[in-house]
Design an enzyme around this catalytic site. Structure first.
Site, PDB file in Angstrom:
ATOM      1  N   ASP A  83      -8.291  -7.069   0.308  1.00 37.39           N
ATOM      2  CA  ASP A  83      -7.213  -7.527   1.097  1.00 37.39           C
ATOM      3  C   ASP A  83      -7.864  -7.153   2.560  1.00 37.39           C
ATOM      4  O   ASP A  83      -8.584  -6.115   2.578  1.00 37.39           O
ATOM      5  CB  ASP A  83      -5.998  -6.767   1.171  1.00 37.39           C
ATOM      6  CG  ASP A  83      -6.166  -5.226   1.737  1.00 37.39           C
ATOM      7  OD1 ASP A  83      -6.664  -4.409   1.168  1.00 37.39           O
ATOM      8  OD2 ASP A  83      -5.508  -5.213   2.853  1.00 37.39           O
TER       9      ASP A  83
ATOM     10  N   CYS B 114      -8.320 -28.517  10.394  1.00 37.44           N
ATOM     11  CA  CYS B 114      -9.538 -29.092  10.479  1.00 37.44           C
ATOM     12  C   CYS B 114      -9.411 -30.769  10.250  1.00 37.44           C
ATOM     13  O   CYS B 114     -10.207 -31.491  10.907  1.00 37.44           O
ATOM     14  CB  CYS B 114     -10.747 -28.676   9.768  1.00 37.44           C
ATOM     15  SG  CYS B 114     -11.059 -27.282  10.306  1.00 37.44           S
TER      16      CYS B 114
ATOM     17  N   ASP C 145       0.892  -1.157   0.126  1.00 39.40           N
ATOM     18  CA  ASP C 145      -0.029  -0.003   0.120  1.00 39.40           C
ATOM     19  C   ASP C 145       0.937   1.354   0.256  1.00 39.40           C
ATOM     20  O   ASP C 145       2.127   1.109  -0.204  1.00 39.40           O
ATOM     21  CB  ASP C 145      -0.987  -0.229   1.107  1.00 39.40           C
ATOM     22  CG  ASP C 145      -0.320   0.051   2.466  1.00 39.40           C
ATOM     23  OD1 ASP C 145       1.106   0.153   2.620  1.00 39.40           O
ATOM     24  OD2 ASP C 145      -0.907   0.012   3.394  1.00 39.40           O
TER      25      ASP C 145
END
Lengths: 379, 379
Positions: A268, A311, A94
């Site tokens: 984002d 998981c 950025d």
């Protein structure tokens, strides 16, 4: 020659969402895409290998933070950000503008740039379009962002108009100062708040400068979700269809889908990684706060419908134990799962565009996830 | 039937150090071996995959900590510690005794057991040989430790004698209370401080009980290194040669080598992981404090002679940046490297025993590492 190109593959007949690919000097990625945030040259708690494994091809890093620590000169000496952090995928930095306006104190905005204080040391600093380009050229990300002003929501029309005009002048100075056009693509940022007239003004100014991509800035700054959707509806059609469109700072599952439907290609947000470090997980059944007592003896995975490494191998009871004991590995597990969840969601979004059914997918997802309920647990 | 067996391979002709293998229900490991410590069912910052990758086959977990959080009943319900933490290698649990004596307040030692306060909540607790066995049986580690008293250094002879006698009576009660002799091996702990007479008394008592392995306890509790070496010299010969010998709480590179030379097969210590979280690294050139300013622009690996994943991919400058910014990934990198360093050191120790040159290896290592210098930076 331009460092960044957009390849359009298909438009969803049901919604107008775009399926495509963004090509960068460090590989290509499918869009719509979510980019994990690695503020300080690390996606908090994760390794580059883990990011690759979960399917991330593109990450974001923050110019303001890297300017302060370790300093862009050190990153440059290391051979650039990719080499410094051992990430061979694509990177976007950025402009530092958002942090200057959200983190720092005593800022003073002038035509030349912004005077403000370092949020760590209190030291006086100055950031301008030229300085933001100099830092980002040193960091060497594939995509750089123009230095803009990002006013808070709500802002008065008159202030916003002056700000948009200044942001356009700054964008021109950024283009001028950018020294690595061959291997770094600079994106312009369309501002204008909730005002259609100003978004149009900003888009006109910036598209006339012919950036290789455009961001919609100034959203996800506190406005209601319907305002965000409305602004996107009149803003994305103002952007060229042959270049990528990036909605900055958005990462809640509902907004990712709603943004894609309105023609956004890139997103984002720190949301998945930030809430993970608080023990909050994104699951196909909605938000799960794993530190809650009810999970103490729950030996099922975070998300029974998820096929991620976490998981498949760890239980809510174990992760709760780690998070409550403040054990790093617990935050690695919640972070990995949340990022995987969003990356997988974007895969499903792309699949739905391919099948011309992103609208149906949205309805199903919102229903299952509870986003349709008045008291939906949003993130 | 016994859960744990020791296979002797070779004795170093130069030093008497033993090369062997310990067989457990969760695999075998070569000795002398270093066991990383996973206090709360996680080796801080590391994943099980990373531990496997660096060559760890055996880790240690702490009974006292797991009793308090999450509770041994929850671990048992999860299917035991291996399954709870997703570690299919071997595990050793200590007895909780050391933590009761080092962490808790207001303890009162009685023949029945020890009354003390939970170091987290202040709650009153009671730990006895029977309770320590009950917890460890619930955790289900491959190797369990008898509940002992570990007096601080220095302790008076008379106090130590009473303590050793009580520890022997407690050891008998532990054997009696241990309910899973078929799949969990219980080790006795020889105490006696620096007193040869008391070490002999303790070893006699405990070897008569025929445990499948023996630990030397009460060392690395503040005594000088030459005291530790002297105690090992007269204690290990008192232990049966057909069973593994474990020196508790030792993990500095020099002491690992010196312990192996004195016939020790197993070691554990929080040292490599604890100093890593402070940014201190073990290298072939000695101790490296990576947060020091001089590493800000040092783009070489932590240890130029190391072939670990961290040293192959990351620089001192990057790791320093992460550690200074308190980024988790920095501590992952220093932890990985330190554990790898010690596991690799033990591999070199085993190789040197095989070649009957552990004494030479010690001299070379101490010279290179600086352990021979009067102001050696020990850990």
């Amino acid at each position: 020659m331009t460092a960044i190109t957009y390849e359009h593959i298909k438009t969803c007949k049901q919604t107008g969402a775009r399926l495509g690919k963004v090509h960068t000097p460090h590989g290509s990625f499918d869009t719509p895409a979510f980019m994990p945030v690695g503020t300080l040259a690390t996606v908090k708690t994760m390794s580059p290998e883990e990011l690759k494994e979960m399917g991330a091809n593109m990450i974001l890093s923050n110019t303001y933070h890297l300017w302060l620590r370790p300093g862009h000169d050190i990153v440059k000496e290391a051979g650039g950000l990719h080499k410094f952090m051992n990430w061979d995928g694509a990177i976007l930095t950025d402009s530092g503008g958002f942090q200057v306006f959200s983190l720092s104190d005593l800022r003073k905005i002038e035509e030349e740039g912004v005077h403000f204080r370092n949020h760590l040391s209190g030291e006086k600093l100055f950031l301008s379009p030229e300085k933001a380009m100099q830092i980002q050229n040193a960091l060497g990300a594939d995509i750089m962002m123009a230095f803009d002003e990002c006013p808070p929501y709500p802002a008065e029309f008159d202030y916003m108009k002056k700000s948009v005009e200044r942001t356009s002048r700054w964008a021109e100075r950024c283009l001028e100062a950018h020294e690595r056009k061959g291997d770094q693509g600079l994106f312009g940022i369309v501002q204008g708040g909730e005002y259609e007239e100003l978004r149009r003004l900003s888009a006109n100014d910036l598209t006339s400068l012919d950036f290789p991509g455009y961001a919609v800035g100034g959203l996800s700054v506190g406005e209601p979700k319907d305002v965000m959707n409305r602004v996107l509806e009149f803003t994305t059609p103002l952007l060229p269809s042959d270049k990528p469109r990036y909605l900055m700072g958005v990462g809640s599952p509902d907004s990712l889908i709603d943004g894609a439907i309105r023609g956004i290609d890139m997103f984002d947000c720190v949301l998945p990684t930030r809430i993970a470090r608080n023990g909050t997980c994104m699951t196909s059944e909605g938000r799960l706060v794993v530190r809650n007592a009810k999970y103490a003896r729950d030996f099922s995975p975070l998300d029974p419908n998820c096929d991620c490494h976490v998981c498949k191998n760890y239980t809510r009871a174990y992760i709760r134990h780690l998070v409550k004991a403040n054990e790093t590995f617990g935050f690695r597990l919640t972070t990995y799962h949340n990022l995987y969840f969003l990356l997988k969601l974007m895969e499903q979004v792309r699949e739905a565009i391919m099948q011309d059914r992103l609208g149906d997918f949205r309805d199903e997802f919102f229903e299952k996830y509870g986003f349709n309920k008045p008291n939906a647990k949003n993130f």
